[in-house]
Design an enzyme around this catalytic site. Structure first.
Site, short mmCIF file in Angstrom:
data_model
loop_
_atom_site.label_atom_id
_atom_site.label_comp_id
_atom_site.label_asym_id
_atom_site.label_seq_id
_atom_site.Cartn_x
_atom_site.Cartn_y
_atom_site.Cartn_z
N THR A 34 0.69 -1.18 0.18
CA THR A 34 -0.14 0.20 -0.13
C THR A 34 0.89 1.43 0.16
OG1 THR A 34 -0.02 0.45 2.15
CG2 THR A 34 -1.68 -1.51 1.33
N ALA A 80 0.95 -6.75 9.10
CA ALA A 80 0.25 -6.31 7.72
C ALA A 80 -0.95 -5.56 8.40
CB ALA A 80 -0.08 -7.38 7.15
N SER A 83 -2.79 1.38 9.60
CA SER A 83 -2.10 2.19 10.58
C SER A 83 -2.28 3.53 11.35
CB SER A 83 -0.63 1.77 10.65
OG SER A 83 0.18 2.61 10.42
N THR A 132 -1.81 -3.41 19.60
CA THR A 132 -0.83 -2.06 20.14
C THR A 132 -1.97 -1.35 21.32
OG1 THR A 132 -1.37 0.55 19.50
CG2 THR A 132 -3.68 -0.91 18.26
N ASP A 133 -1.30 -0.15 21.92
CA ASP A 133 -1.87 -0.32 22.83
C ASP A 133 -3.23 1.01 23.18
OD1 ASP A 133 -0.69 2.16 22.05
OD2 ASP A 133 -0.03 2.86 23.79
N GLU A 134 -3.09 1.30 21.74
CA GLU A 134 -4.87 2.06 21.22
C GLU A 134 -5.83 1.44 22.28
OE1 GLU A 134 -4.77 4.42 18.39
OE2 GLU A 134 -1.76 4.48 18.43
N TYR A 158 -9.16 2.90 13.57
CA TYR A 158 -7.92 2.06 13.60
C TYR A 158 -8.37 1.65 14.59
CZ TYR A 158 -2.92 0.99 15.05
OH TYR A 158 -1.84 0.30 15.59
N LYS A 162 -7.76 -2.79 14.93
CA LYS A 162 -7.32 -3.60 15.82
C LYS A 162 -7.76 -4.87 16.80
CE LYS A 162 -3.15 -3.85 14.90
NZ LYS A 162 -2.52 -4.46 14.01
N LEU A 198 3.92 11.43 13.41
CA LEU A 198 4.74 12.59 13.92
C LEU A 198 5.71 12.36 14.13
CD1 LEU A 198 3.67 15.20 16.14
CD2 LEU A 198 4.10 13.77 18.26
N PRO A 213 2.68 20.51 13.73
CA PRO A 213 1.67 20.78 13.92
C PRO A 213 1.78 19.91 14.83
CG PRO A 213 1.73 19.28 12.09
CD PRO A 213 2.91 20.30 12.24
N TYR A 215 -1.57 19.26 17.50
CA TYR A 215 -2.73 18.68 17.14
C TYR A 215 -3.40 19.18 19.43
CZ TYR A 215 -2.79 15.77 13.56
OH TYR A 215 -2.41 15.44 12.28
N HIS A 293 -9.49 12.25 19.99
CA HIS A 293 -7.97 12.49 20.10
C HIS A 293 -8.09 11.67 21.80
CE1 HIS A 293 -3.89 14.70 19.85
NE2 HIS A 293 -3.63 13.05 20.16
P1 NAD Z 1 2.79 0.56 8.38
O1 NAD Z 1 1.65 1.23 8.11
O2 NAD Z 1 3.88 1.23 8.47
O3 NAD Z 1 2.86 -0.63 7.51
C1 NAD Z 1 2.13 -1.87 7.32
C2 NAD Z 1 2.47 -2.61 6.35
O4 NAD Z 1 1.24 -3.02 6.31
C3 NAD Z 1 2.57 -2.26 4.49
O5 NAD Z 1 4.18 -2.44 4.32
C4 NAD Z 1 1.39 -2.25 3.89
O6 NAD Z 1 1.88 -2.36 2.50
C5 NAD Z 1 1.39 -3.25 4.24
N1 NAD Z 1 -0.07 -4.46 4.82
C6 NAD Z 1 -1.07 -3.17 4.61
N2 NAD Z 1 -2.28 -3.22 4.22
C7 NAD Z 1 -2.19 -4.73 3.69
C8 NAD Z 1 -2.24 -6.21 3.36
N3 NAD Z 1 -4.39 -6.13 3.13
N4 NAD Z 1 -1.75 -7.38 2.92
C9 NAD Z 1 -0.91 -6.86 3.09
N5 NAD Z 1 -0.12 -5.82 3.08
C10 NAD Z 1 -0.65 -4.91 4.11
O7 NAD Z 1 2.63 -0.17 10.11
P2 NAD Z 1 3.45 -0.19 11.23
O8 NAD Z 1 3.47 1.32 11.98
O9 NAD Z 1 4.94 -0.72 10.78
O10 NAD Z 1 2.81 -0.93 11.96
C11 NAD Z 1 3.02 -3.00 12.20
C12 NAD Z 1 1.71 -2.90 12.87
O11 NAD Z 1 2.09 -2.99 14.50
C13 NAD Z 1 0.30 -2.95 12.56
O12 NAD Z 1 -0.26 -4.04 12.86
C14 NAD Z 1 0.30 -1.78 14.22
O13 NAD Z 1 -1.65 -2.02 14.19
C15 NAD Z 1 1.18 -1.91 14.46
N6 NAD Z 1 1.58 -1.59 15.21
C16 NAD Z 1 2.33 -0.08 15.64
C17 NAD Z 1 2.96 0.42 16.59
C18 NAD Z 1 3.21 1.70 16.12
O14 NAD Z 1 4.03 3.05 16.50
N7 NAD Z 1 3.39 1.96 14.38
C19 NAD Z 1 2.50 0.61 17.62
C20 NAD Z 1 1.85 -0.64 18.23
C21 NAD Z 1 1.46 -1.86 17.03
P1 TYD Z 2 0.48 9.47 15.41
O1 TYD Z 2 2.39 9.94 14.55
O2 TYD Z 2 0.18 9.78 14.63
O3 TYD Z 2 0.48 7.98 15.98
P2 TYD Z 2 -0.77 8.10 17.11
O4 TYD Z 2 -1.88 8.62 16.71
O5 TYD Z 2 -0.82 6.07 16.80
O6 TYD Z 2 -0.21 7.48 18.37
O7 TYD Z 2 0.50 9.96 16.33
C1 TYD Z 2 1.51 10.48 18.01
C2 TYD Z 2 0.49 11.61 18.86
O8 TYD Z 2 0.91 13.05 17.87
C3 TYD Z 2 -1.20 11.96 18.74
O9 TYD Z 2 -1.27 12.17 19.69
C4 TYD Z 2 -1.39 12.70 17.52
C5 TYD Z 2 -0.40 13.28 17.60
N1 TYD Z 2 -0.10 14.33 16.06
C6 TYD Z 2 -0.36 15.81 16.18
O10 TYD Z 2 0.27 16.70 17.27
N2 TYD Z 2 0.96 16.25 15.07
C7 TYD Z 2 0.83 15.78 13.91
O11 TYD Z 2 0.52 16.90 12.86
C8 TYD Z 2 0.20 14.13 14.06
C9 TYD Z 2 0.37 13.91 12.71
C10 TYD Z 2 0.40 13.99 15.23
#
Ligand code: NAD
Ligand code: TYD
Length: 355
Positions: A34, A80, A83, A132-134, A158, A162, A198, A213, A215, A293
């Protein structure tokens, strides 16, 4: 070998790179590519036979069945997902399709594959679901951090998607005995983080002279974890986690968004000062808050520390400095991620010859 889904994304790519740095066990990487999937994240593995890339959708049952039959993985690590919370607010449909229906498809395919395994392989098989913790919702300022038994209360499309997949994963263990483990991790940061999130957004906007930015009032708290610490936690769970168990993973690094942005600005003031010598914090701009939020997330990670001996190696100070330096040193990656040119990278480097 192991099957990883979403391995071209931020955490999945870091996981594969760390996995192959730590062992020679091959990885099959199923990713739909994606907008968030970027094979440039895995450039270091372009000619490494231990990494087999497959472009495809986790919701494609026939494809997942074929991959399991062909590669016979001993474990599946499911990253996958769609996110980004802001995208889920604008368009939740894809979140339900990938995060819920995709997880369901994987669980069903894994169940069919696992059921037919010989006894010893069946007992050793693991399905690790990355979450995720969310899913726990928003914490009051003085409330104790989330434990694994905290009630689910997701507030965004989201986190709701999850949470739904966590419930499916749990049920597939309890009903069918599929050896599922789940991790619920706090916000990650580090190399290859897509610039809509962020921390990379703030670094790159600052350098480009654009507004940073914030929020609402910027007093929302997040518990930041350096991505390689998350990857190490998942390796520990795959090695020693108990089927049916959930593990919370977090850095114990709570900080408000505004304080975090100021920390990044101060680092940039030292590492890459503005041409006019003025502080980057001048670019901070408060904007409208995100609907719904969550004010605060905080993780209690004592279970994984106690039972699996995992501990984060990076503090927020050390991890943020590494991350800022990484973005300063990876101009090409940044330029391609921002322009969309990373989409052409696969054709150039893999010549369309995916497994
Ligand atoms: P990301 O958005 O960077 O990557 C997601 C990947 O999944 C991409 O490579 C995308 O191409 C692939 N993908 C999406 N839809 C797909 C599908 N239908 N089939 C196959 N591939 C698909 O996400 P990330 O930040 O690397 O997060 C990875 C995992 O960790 C997620 O499950 C997310 O919920 C979890 N997670 C993320 C965070 C964070 O802070 N980023 C924290 C805790 C948990
Ligand atoms: P984000 O990186 O989108 O992660 P998540 O929403 O999964 O926690 O955002 C982290 C925090 O930063 C969240 O409280 C939203 C805030 N935020 C901003 O204040 N400004 C921004 O431009 C973005 C993308 C996020």
């Amino acid at each position: 070998m192991i099957l990883v889904t979403g391995g071209a994304g931020f955490i999945g790519a870091n996981f594969i790179l760390d996995w192959l740095a730590a062992s020679d066990e091959p990885v099959v990487n199923l990713d739909k590519l994606t907008y968030a999937g970027n094979l440039e994240n895995l450039a270091a593995l372009a000619h490494d036979a231990r990494h087999v890339f497959v472009e495809g959708d986790i919701a494609d049952r026939a494809l997942v069945d074929a991959l399991l039959a062909r590669h016979k993985p001993r474990a599946l690590a499911h990253f996958a997902a769609e996110s980004h919370v802001d995208r889920s607010i604008r368009g939740p449909g894809e979140f339900i399709r990938t995060n819920v229906e995709g997880a369901f498809t994987l669980l069903e395919a894994a169940r069919a594959y696992w059921s037919a395994l010989p006894q010893a392989e069946k007992a050793a098989f693991r399905f690790h679901h990355v979450s995720t913790d969310e899913v726990y919702g928003s914490l009051a300022p003085e409330a104790a951090p989330f434990t694994e038994t905290h009630p689910y209360a997701p507030n965004s499309p989201y986190s709701a998607s999850k949470a739904a997949s966590d419930h499916l994963a749990r049920a597939w263990f309890h009903t069918y005995g599929l050896p599922v483990t789940i991790s619920n991790c706090s916000n990650n940061y580090g190399p290859f983080h897509f610039p809509e999130k962020l921390i990379p957004l703030v670094i790159l906007n600052a350098l480009a002279g654009k507004p940073l930015p914030v929020y609402g009032d910027g007093q929302q708290m997040r518990d930041w974890l350096y991505v390689s610490d998350h990857c190490a936690a998942i390796r520990r769970i795959l090695a020693a986690g108990q089927p049916g168990e959930t593990y919370n993973v977090g850095g114990g690094n709570e900080m408000s968004n505004l304080a975090l942005i100021k920390t990044i600005c101060a680092l940039l003031d030292t590492l890459e000062p503005r041409a006019d010598g003025l502080p980057y914090a001048r670019q901070i701009a408060h904007v409208a808050d995100r609907p719904g939020h969550d004010r605060r997330y905080s993780i209690n990670a004592r279970k994984i520390e106690r039972e699996l001996g995992w501990k984060p190696r990076e503090t927020l100070a050390s991890g943020i400095e590494k991350t800022v330096r990484w973005y300063l040193e990876h101009d090409d990656w940044v330029t391609h991620a921002q322009s969309g040119a990373y989409r052409e990278w696969m054709a150039r480097h893999y010549g369309g010859a995916h497994a």
